[in-house]
Design an enzyme around this catalytic site. Sequence first.
Site, PDB file in Angstrom:
ATOM      1  N   LYS A 221      -8.407 -49.539 -25.277  1.00 34.02           N
ATOM      2  CA  LYS A 221      -8.852 -49.625 -26.765  1.00 34.02           C
ATOM      3  C   LYS A 221      -7.814 -50.089 -27.570  1.00 34.02           C
ATOM      4  CE  LYS A 221     -12.862 -46.442 -26.163  1.00 34.02           C
ATOM      5  NZ  LYS A 221     -13.264 -45.348 -26.522  1.00 34.02           N
ATOM      6  N   ARG A 255     -12.472 -41.849 -18.560  1.00 33.30           N
ATOM      7  CA  ARG A 255     -13.411 -42.866 -18.392  1.00 33.30           C
ATOM      8  C   ARG A 255     -12.628 -44.079 -18.500  1.00 33.30           C
ATOM      9  NH1 ARG A 255     -16.238 -45.870 -21.881  1.00 33.30           N
ATOM     10  NH2 ARG A 255     -18.252 -46.640 -21.164  1.00 33.30           N
TER      11      ARG A 255
END
Length: 274
Positions: A221, A255
């Site tokens: 991210k 995740r």
Amino acid sequence: MTINCNGILIDLTSPKIMGILNITPDSFYDGGKYIKDREILLQVEEMLREGATFIDIGAYSSRPGAEHVCEEEEINRILPAVTSVLERFPEALLSIDTFRSKVAKECIEAGAAIVNDISAGNMDTDMFQTVADLKAPYVMMHMKGTPQTMQKDPTYDDISKEMMHYFSKKINEAKSLGIKDIIIDPGFGFGKTIEHNYEVLSKLALFKNLEMPILVGVSRKSMIYKILNSSPSEALNGTTVVNTIALTKGANILRVHDVKEAMECIKLAEMLNP
């Protein structure tokens, strides 16, 4: 600390991996890579071989500013993938990344095991009751706004305090409807500045007070690659660092796009508490 996935009890005392399978054309890192059936099955096979306990399938990109996709299109994307994966890997535990109760219902009835909702019921008021009826584990994430608006100047007086209040309220509501297995996701990158993300990470252990498993999704991210002046494709090492920090602060599920490397994080982190 266990969750019941299609009759199988999964012990989250030992951290587990949730592999990401985005079957979208516009996800921030892997958009368009897994559209055809063969590509999907090969990726699932690799993630399961590398140690993923769960496969999280998403057909609606939630990257900042992503285009809205109608419910019918989301179902048309995701349901064939769920069916195909379970035909090839019947023991796979599939998580459905959706904020829509109808999508969740159709996929769970097709054999998926978990509902992963970025909005914690805020974008579909039928979601909590649907999950309760389905008796499926439920991941509720913290997000401010929607994927289209969440990064437009998000502000907080005290982000950790506000998130604790948010989760406490949501957990009580979910429990009152009969949802038994609840997992919380702090929502890194969802309605948060880079500084907010690292403040939440630094105080991640605080959320253990909610007595629910914690899912952390930081894989590749912008909170990582912007700090490093790089890109999602170059953010694996940074992801590994942040995942390791999250594990030391109590994360139960990671995740990730890169299962092998995340499994290595877990194996090494577990050496601190043999």
